[in-house]
Design a protein around this motif. Structure first.
Motif, PDB file in Angstrom:
ATOM      1  N   LYS A   1       0.889  -1.297   0.022  1.00 11.20           N
ATOM      2  CA  LYS A   1      -0.049  -0.035   0.118  1.00 11.20           C
ATOM      3  C   LYS A   1       0.902   1.342   0.028  1.00 11.20           C
ATOM      4  O   LYS A   1       0.350   2.250  -0.443  1.00 11.20           O
ATOM      5  N   ILE A   2       2.154   1.109   0.395  1.00 10.40           N
ATOM      6  CA  ILE A   2       2.936   2.381   0.162  1.00 10.40           C
ATOM      7  C   ILE A   2       3.547   2.394  -0.871  1.00 10.40           C
ATOM      8  O   ILE A   2       4.308   3.589  -1.250  1.00 10.40           O
ATOM      9  N   GLN A   3       3.826   1.269  -1.583  1.00  9.92           N
ATOM     10  CA  GLN A   3       4.428   1.221  -2.949  1.00  9.92           C
ATOM     11  C   GLN A   3       4.214   2.500  -3.928  1.00  9.92           C
ATOM     12  O   GLN A   3       5.305   2.870  -4.658  1.00  9.92           O
ATOM     13  N   PRO A   4       3.146   2.751  -4.122  1.00 13.06           N
ATOM     14  CA  PRO A   4       2.864   3.885  -4.854  1.00 13.06           C
ATOM     15  C   PRO A   4       3.602   5.189  -4.639  1.00 13.06           C
ATOM     16  O   PRO A   4       3.753   5.967  -5.409  1.00 13.06           O
ATOM     17  N   ALA A   5       3.724   5.321  -3.283  1.00 18.17           N
ATOM     18  CA  ALA A   5       4.346   6.481  -2.994  1.00 18.17           C
ATOM     19  C   ALA A   5       5.813   6.572  -3.253  1.00 18.17           C
ATOM     20  O   ALA A   5       6.665   7.466  -3.750  1.00 18.17           O
ATOM     21  N   VAL A   6       6.480   5.382  -2.888  1.00 18.58           N
ATOM     22  CA  VAL A   6       7.619   5.186  -3.440  1.00 18.58           C
ATOM     23  C   VAL A   6       7.929   5.555  -4.833  1.00 18.58           C
ATOM     24  O   VAL A   6       8.683   6.261  -5.216  1.00 18.58           O
ATOM     25  N   ASP A   7       7.125   5.081  -5.658  1.00 20.67           N
ATOM     26  CA  ASP A   7       7.333   5.031  -7.158  1.00 20.67           C
ATOM     27  C   ASP A   7       6.748   6.561  -7.516  1.00 20.67           C
ATOM     28  O   ASP A   7       7.484   7.070  -8.586  1.00 20.67           O
ATOM     29  N   ALA A   8       5.983   7.385  -6.702  1.00 22.64           N
ATOM     30  CA  ALA A   8       5.776   8.573  -7.049  1.00 22.64           C
ATOM     31  C   ALA A   8       6.464   9.654  -6.673  1.00 22.64           C
ATOM     32  O   ALA A   8       6.509  10.751  -7.003  1.00 22.64           O
ATOM     33  N   THR A   9       7.461   9.102  -5.823  1.00 23.93           N
ATOM     34  CA  THR A   9       8.747  10.210  -5.225  1.00 23.93           C
ATOM     35  C   THR A   9       9.818  10.619  -6.273  1.00 23.93           C
ATOM     36  O   THR A   9      10.264   9.698  -6.624  1.00 23.93           O
ATOM     37  N   SER A  10       9.496  11.891  -6.592  1.00 30.11           N
ATOM     38  CA  SER A  10      10.712  12.282  -7.450  1.00 30.11           C
ATOM     39  C   SER A  10      11.827  12.538  -6.609  1.00 30.11           C
ATOM     40  O   SER A  10      11.885  13.380  -5.580  1.00 30.11           O
ATOM     41  N   TYR A  11      12.993  11.985  -6.801  1.00 31.56           N
ATOM     42  CA  TYR A  11      14.340  12.293  -6.263  1.00 31.56           C
ATOM     43  C   TYR A  11      15.415  12.061  -7.133  1.00 31.56           C
ATOM     44  O   TYR A  11      15.546  11.044  -7.602  1.00 31.56           O
TER      45      TYR A  11
END
Ligand SMILES: [Zn+2]
Length: 255
Positions: free
Chosen positions: A184-194
């Motif tokens: 459920k947290i994976q989308p945030a990992v993918d969506a983080t520009s870094y």
């Protein structure tokens, strides 16, 4: 008995029955309110003197005032000026009914207890805690109850720095039921520009993902809960996002 089965979770009196403080409690609350105003504690500060948040106090507060009080409470906490809570008195004052001003979704991390770090007392807020402060059907149902039935006016999603759940999601940890939670947290990992190193060892990246996770969770709450979205669009509630810094003790409201 309460008016509805949902309301029965809140109190042991009919919802329609007028609630009034006895004289002694009223005097205590009046004195506390005056003192709170003097010290700049805001409404939440009244619990310093053993009174719980009353329905009249909660109903008089706007979502912005509630958020402002949370910020003030965090300032008291991080400067060592916490309210001298009398928890037993708060327990007694809130035993027959609760009028929490907000519902908070935060992580289970032992270093980030929402009530403590925002200097709140018993009866002030609902607090849902799950690793990585992710939303699911049960969390959404709890928030709907908190706002639609119990009258809370703020939905706060609070992430924190150095979050183990975020690190686990970045590392794609596989462990029993934790695997599904981290997905459920994976989308945030993918969506983080870094631009730098995208690893769990880089705490700047971990904290950037945690912040993105708060943003996405708020979006998910709006998308998946018609009840909360309607309350928000009508101005009855406000949704907010924050990050708690475990090193500085500061809660940064950024949404
Ligand atoms: Zn965490």
């Amino acid at each position: 008995m309460c008016a509805t089965s949902a309301q029965s979770l809140l109190c042991d009196k009919p919802a329609s029955e007028p609630r009034h403080l006895d004289r002694r409690a009223f005097l205590k609350t009046s004195a506390a309110t005056s003192a709170a105003a003097f010290f700049g504690f805001g409404f939440f500060g009244t619990v310093a003197y053993g009174a719980a948040l009353t329905q009249a106090q909660r109903d008089a507060m706007t979502p912005d005032q509630i958020i402002a009080d949370m910020k003030k409470g965090n300032k008291r906490f991080r400067t060592g000026a916490e309210t001298p809570h009398n928890y037993l008195a708060q327990q007694r004052a809130s035993a027959k009914g609760q009028y929490p001003a907000a519902v908070i979704l935060s992580c289970i991390d032992s270093r980030a207890p929402a009530e403590t770090i925002m200097d709140l007392g018993i009866g002030d807020v609902f607090n849902a805690r799950v690793a990585g402060n992710v939303a699911n059907d049960d969390i959404l149902g709890s928030m709907e109850f908190a706002c639609k039935v119990a009258g809370a006016k703020v939905v706060l999603v609070m992430g924190h720095t150095s979050c183990g759940a975020i690190k686990g999601a970045i590392d794609k940890v596989q462990l029993g039921n934790l695997t599904g939670l981290l997905l459920k947290i994976q989308p945030a990992v993918d969506a983080t520009s870094y631009a730098g190193e995208r690893s769990a060892k880089n705490y700047d990246f971990v904290d950037a993902v945690a912040r993105k996770n708060v943003e996405l969770t708020i979006g998910e709450i709006r998308d998946r809960s018609a009840v909360l979205a309607e309350l928000e669009s009508g101005g009855a509630i406000k949704m907010a996002g924050a990050m708690y810094n475990v090193k500085t003790a500061a809660v940064d409201f950024f949404i």
